[in-house]
Design a protein around this motif. Structure first.
Motif, PDB file in Angstrom:
ATOM      1  N   GLU A   1      12.505  69.980   4.989  1.00  0.00           N
ATOM      2  CA  GLU A   1      11.143  69.497   4.836  1.00  0.00           C
ATOM      3  C   GLU A   1      10.954  68.820   3.481  1.00  0.00           C
ATOM      4  O   GLU A   1      10.322  67.754   3.377  1.00  0.00           O
ATOM      5  CB  GLU A   1      10.154  70.656   4.994  1.00  0.00           C
ATOM      6  N   GLY A   2      11.503  69.431   2.408  1.00  0.00           N
ATOM      7  CA  GLY A   2      11.346  68.851   1.082  1.00  0.00           C
ATOM      8  C   GLY A   2      11.998  67.490   0.961  1.00  0.00           C
ATOM      9  O   GLY A   2      11.405  66.541   0.423  1.00  0.00           O
ATOM     10  N   VAL A   3      13.217  67.355   1.460  1.00  0.00           N
ATOM     11  CA  VAL A   3      13.925  66.074   1.365  1.00  0.00           C
ATOM     12  C   VAL A   3      13.255  65.021   2.231  1.00  0.00           C
ATOM     13  O   VAL A   3      13.176  63.841   1.846  1.00  0.00           O
ATOM     14  CB  VAL A   3      15.404  66.278   1.746  1.00  0.00           C
ATOM     15  N   THR A   4      12.764  65.419   3.403  1.00  0.00           N
ATOM     16  CA  THR A   4      12.049  64.463   4.251  1.00  0.00           C
ATOM     17  C   THR A   4      10.841  63.896   3.515  1.00  0.00           C
ATOM     18  O   THR A   4      10.574  62.683   3.552  1.00  0.00           O
ATOM     19  CB  THR A   4      11.593  65.141   5.558  1.00  0.00           C
ATOM     20  N   ASN A   5      10.101  64.733   2.816  1.00  0.00           N
ATOM     21  CA  ASN A   5       8.949  64.257   2.052  1.00  0.00           C
ATOM     22  C   ASN A   5       9.363  63.355   0.900  1.00  0.00           C
ATOM     23  O   ASN A   5       8.687  62.365   0.590  1.00  0.00           O
ATOM     24  CB  ASN A   5       8.150  65.451   1.519  1.00  0.00           C
ATOM     25  N   VAL A   6      10.479  63.705   0.233  1.00  0.00           N
ATOM     26  CA  VAL A   6      10.966  62.867  -0.866  1.00  0.00           C
ATOM     27  C   VAL A   6      11.308  61.475  -0.359  1.00  0.00           C
ATOM     28  O   VAL A   6      10.914  60.459  -0.941  1.00  0.00           O
ATOM     29  CB  VAL A   6      12.188  63.522  -1.539  1.00  0.00           C
TER      30      VAL A   6
ATOM     31  N   VAL B   1       3.110  73.017   7.537  1.00  0.00           N
ATOM     32  CA  VAL B   1       2.480  74.074   8.322  1.00  0.00           C
ATOM     33  C   VAL B   1       3.549  74.891   9.042  1.00  0.00           C
ATOM     34  O   VAL B   1       3.524  76.125   9.051  1.00  0.00           O
ATOM     35  CB  VAL B   1       1.483  73.472   9.337  1.00  0.00           C
ATOM     36  N   GLY B   2       4.515  74.197   9.644  1.00  0.00           N
ATOM     37  CA  GLY B   2       5.605  74.906  10.310  1.00  0.00           C
ATOM     38  C   GLY B   2       6.435  75.731   9.344  1.00  0.00           C
ATOM     39  O   GLY B   2       6.850  76.848   9.659  1.00  0.00           O
ATOM     40  N   LEU B   3       6.657  75.194   8.143  1.00  0.00           N
ATOM     41  CA  LEU B   3       7.418  75.930   7.138  1.00  0.00           C
ATOM     42  C   LEU B   3       6.663  77.193   6.707  1.00  0.00           C
ATOM     43  O   LEU B   3       7.270  78.257   6.523  1.00  0.00           O
ATOM     44  CB  LEU B   3       7.685  75.026   5.932  1.00  0.00           C
ATOM     45  N   ARG B   4       5.366  77.085   6.547  1.00  0.00           N
ATOM     46  CA  ARG B   4       4.575  78.267   6.174  1.00  0.00           C
ATOM     47  C   ARG B   4       4.642  79.332   7.271  1.00  0.00           C
ATOM     48  O   ARG B   4       4.717  80.527   6.984  1.00  0.00           O
ATOM     49  CB  ARG B   4       3.118  77.867   5.925  1.00  0.00           C
ATOM     50  N   GLU B   5       4.602  78.918   8.526  1.00  0.00           N
ATOM     51  CA  GLU B   5       4.681  79.881   9.620  1.00  0.00           C
ATOM     52  C   GLU B   5       6.015  80.616   9.597  1.00  0.00           C
ATOM     53  O   GLU B   5       6.067  81.832   9.805  1.00  0.00           O
ATOM     54  CB  GLU B   5       4.482  79.162  10.957  1.00  0.00           C
ATOM     55  N   ARG B   6       7.089  79.893   9.349  1.00  0.00           N
ATOM     56  CA  ARG B   6       8.402  80.541   9.277  1.00  0.00           C
ATOM     57  C   ARG B   6       8.471  81.485   8.070  1.00  0.00           C
ATOM     58  O   ARG B   6       9.054  82.566   8.147  1.00  0.00           O
ATOM     59  CB  ARG B   6       9.495  79.480   9.177  1.00  0.00           C
ATOM     60  N   ALA B   7       7.909  81.042   6.952  1.00  0.00           N
ATOM     61  CA  ALA B   7       7.934  81.876   5.747  1.00  0.00           C
ATOM     62  C   ALA B   7       7.113  83.152   5.944  1.00  0.00           C
ATOM     63  O   ALA B   7       7.492  84.226   5.458  1.00  0.00           O
ATOM     64  CB  ALA B   7       7.405  81.089   4.553  1.00  0.00           C
ATOM     65  N   ASP B   8       6.005  83.049   6.655  1.00  0.00           N
ATOM     66  CA  ASP B   8       5.159  84.222   6.870  1.00  0.00           C
ATOM     67  C   ASP B   8       5.914  85.327   7.603  1.00  0.00           C
ATOM     68  O   ASP B   8       5.657  86.513   7.386  1.00  0.00           O
ATOM     69  CB  ASP B   8       3.907  83.831   7.665  1.00  0.00           C
ATOM     70  N   ARG B   9       6.825  84.952   8.484  1.00  0.00           N
ATOM     71  CA  ARG B   9       7.581  85.969   9.228  1.00  0.00           C
ATOM     72  C   ARG B   9       8.453  86.810   8.312  1.00  0.00           C
ATOM     73  O   ARG B   9       8.797  87.947   8.643  1.00  0.00           O
ATOM     74  CB  ARG B   9       8.444  85.298  10.298  1.00  0.00           C
ATOM     75  N   LEU B  10       8.856  86.251   7.165  1.00  0.00           N
ATOM     76  CA  LEU B  10       9.695  86.982   6.214  1.00  0.00           C
ATOM     77  C   LEU B  10       8.912  87.404   4.977  1.00  0.00           C
ATOM     78  O   LEU B  10       9.513  87.822   3.975  1.00  0.00           O
ATOM     79  CB  LEU B  10      10.881  86.106   5.798  1.00  0.00           C
ATOM     80  N   ASP B  11       7.585  87.272   5.030  1.00  0.00           N
ATOM     81  CA  ASP B  11       6.718  87.606   3.885  1.00  0.00           C
ATOM     82  C   ASP B  11       7.058  86.762   2.663  1.00  0.00           C
ATOM     83  O   ASP B  11       6.840  87.195   1.518  1.00  0.00           O
ATOM     84  CB  ASP B  11       6.832  89.099   3.527  1.00  0.00           C
TER      85      ASP B  11
ATOM     86  N   ASP C   1       9.896  68.892  13.312  1.00  0.00           N
ATOM     87  CA  ASP C   1      10.684  69.010  12.090  1.00  0.00           C
ATOM     88  C   ASP C   1      12.031  68.315  12.228  1.00  0.00           C
ATOM     89  O   ASP C   1      12.501  67.625  11.309  1.00  0.00           O
ATOM     90  CB  ASP C   1      10.897  70.486  11.747  1.00  0.00           C
ATOM     91  N   ILE C   2      12.684  68.500  13.381  1.00  0.00           N
ATOM     92  CA  ILE C   2      14.001  67.900  13.585  1.00  0.00           C
ATOM     93  C   ILE C   2      13.910  66.380  13.650  1.00  0.00           C
ATOM     94  O   ILE C   2      14.618  65.660  12.944  1.00  0.00           O
ATOM     95  CB  ILE C   2      14.641  68.462  14.871  1.00  0.00           C
ATOM     96  N   LEU C   3      13.015  65.865  14.491  1.00  0.00           N
ATOM     97  CA  LEU C   3      12.915  64.419  14.653  1.00  0.00           C
ATOM     98  C   LEU C   3      12.307  63.764  13.421  1.00  0.00           C
ATOM     99  O   LEU C   3      12.679  62.636  13.064  1.00  0.00           O
ATOM    100  CB  LEU C   3      12.071  64.093  15.892  1.00  0.00           C
ATOM    101  N   GLY C   4      11.361  64.452  12.778  1.00  0.00           N
ATOM    102  CA  GLY C   4      10.771  63.861  11.574  1.00  0.00           C
ATOM    103  C   GLY C   4      11.811  63.591  10.511  1.00  0.00           C
ATOM    104  O   GLY C   4      11.837  62.515   9.897  1.00  0.00           O
ATOM    105  N   HIS C   5      12.699  64.543  10.280  1.00  0.00           N
ATOM    106  CA  HIS C   5      13.750  64.359   9.286  1.00  0.00           C
ATOM    107  C   HIS C   5      14.763  63.313   9.750  1.00  0.00           C
ATOM    108  O   HIS C   5      15.099  62.367   9.007  1.00  0.00           O
ATOM    109  CB  HIS C   5      14.458  65.695   9.045  1.00  0.00           C
TER     110      HIS C   5
END
Length: 382
Positions: free
Chosen positions: A299-304, A343-353, A201-205
């Motif tokens: 993640e959103g800005v990287t995709n944009v 996928v990484g963002l979903r994993e982080r989100a799952d921890r906070l429901d 995530d860090i290097l991709g952005h």
């Protein structure tokens, strides 16, 4: 995490080795009965035979017990054939001392029964225990001068029951140790996956922004050298920041906050020639939610910047949700959210429901990424 625990392992092993020997040796006190009987034999050969057989029996029992205990600790099966041979050896040593110990040799049956419970399968050990308990009353009727030795019968049953508990405790300890090793292995695997995800995530952005700015600087090199120099300076700064981020991630967990990611998004979108509509202020958020929303913006800005071909990007943030949308090409033919970053963002989100929504923006044009926190009743906020 490994350095504090590594030095302690040899100490623990020595401790348990000493405990195992002590657990086996402490019961040898009960061999004092045949030992004293042999010691008071009037004939020298009977005395030597009795004392030698008792001492040999004691050493053999301790060695056999330690052999079985060490195999249990290493989760190595105990060979049934060898266990039977060792039990037979103990019985032979006990019988060999009869000329010097007389009927008191029956005390050795207590140790034979205990060793059988510890080494043999349940059915076979039960047979040995029954035979050992039945031998004193039977021999008292067959051999003149031998007493019933009801105490030996009680001792056989008590020792067998105690050894059953010891063997089950050793088995449970082995299972617990194996479970702890598995938990440690899974924790290491999870930490590696987390580190790999964060590095991606860090290097991709960062590398996406570096590539965009380097491309822009290349186009401006002849048209506007001063502006090109500014972009090159930004490339250098971003490269240094990416290196610092990697070091921070490898050395310890690197935190992400929403305000910093919004500032980075403004710079990245400007370099890519994308008009940005960003919030002027950031609401007060709990630390874990602020970090999650920061990762969503990243993640959103990287995709944009990388994929969308958009001309405009809008980021909305409130206390319950963060949203990144653009007017570009929208989701590709593959399922939305299939990338490693999402996928990484979903994993982080799952921890906070929290709920991650990806797809086409309203109106059917562009791409939408939205992370929504649940309300107090556990439902995702709209």
């Amino acid at each position: 995490m490994t350095s504090p625990t590594a030095p302690a392992r040899p100490v623990n092993r020595r401790h348990w080795r000493f405990t195992g020997w002590l657990l086996a040796a402490v019961w040898l006190f009960f061999l004092n009965i045949p030992f004293v009987t042999a010691l008071h034999q009037p004939e020298l050969w009977r005395r030597l035979l009795g004392l030698g057989s008792v001492l040999t029996f004691a050493v053999a029992y301790v060695l056999i017990f330690e052999w079985g205990r060490s195999r249990r600790q290493r989760h190595v099966p105990i060979p049934v054939g060898r266990a039977r041979a060792l039990i037979a050896l103990l019985l032979v040593l006990g019988l060999a001392g009869i000329p010097g110990t007389g009927g008191d040799w029956l005390t050795t049956l207590v140790f034979v029964a205990a060793a059988a419970v510890f080494l043999l399968p349940s059915v076979e050990s039960l047979v040995v225990v029954v035979l050992a308990a039945a031998t004193p009353p039977v021999t008292s009727h067959l051999v003149p001068g031998w007493e019933s030795e009801s105490t030996v019968v009680f001792a056989v049953l008590l020792a067998s029951f105690a050894m059953f508990g010891v063997s089950r405790l050793a088995q449970r300890n082995g299972e617990l140790q194996a479970a702890q090793q598995e938990i440690h292995r899974l924790a290491v695997a999870e930490e590696r996956a987390r580190t790999a995800r964060d590095l991606h995530d860090i290097l991709g952005h960062s590398l996406t922004v570096v590539a965009v700015k380097a491309e822009l600087a290349g186009r401006l090199l002849e048209l506007d050298p001063a502006r090109a120099a500014v972009e090159i300076a930004d490339v250098e700064r971003l490269a240094r920041e990416a290196l610092a981020d990697v070091r921070g991630t490898v050395g310890a967990y690197r935190g992400v906050d929403l305000a910093s990611e919004l500032a980075g998004a403004r710079s990245a979108l400007a370099a890519a020639g994308v008009a940005a509509e960003l919030p002027e202020t950031v609401p007060e958020l709990p630390t874990d939610r602020d970090e999650l929303f920061g990762w969503a913006v990243r993640e959103g800005v990287t995709n944009v910047v990388r994929h969308s071909g958009a001309r405009r990007c809008v980021i909305r943030v409130d206390a319950a949700a963060v949203e990144v949308r653009d007017d570009g090409r929208g989701p590709a033919g593959e399922p939305a959210g299939a990338g490693h970053g999402l996928v990484g963002l979903r994993e982080r989100a799952d921890r906070l429901d929290a709920t991650v929504t990806v797809g086409r923006a309203p109106g059917g044009r562009g791409f939408l990424l939205r992370v929504t926190m649940p309300d107090t009743n556990g439902r995702a906020r709209g």
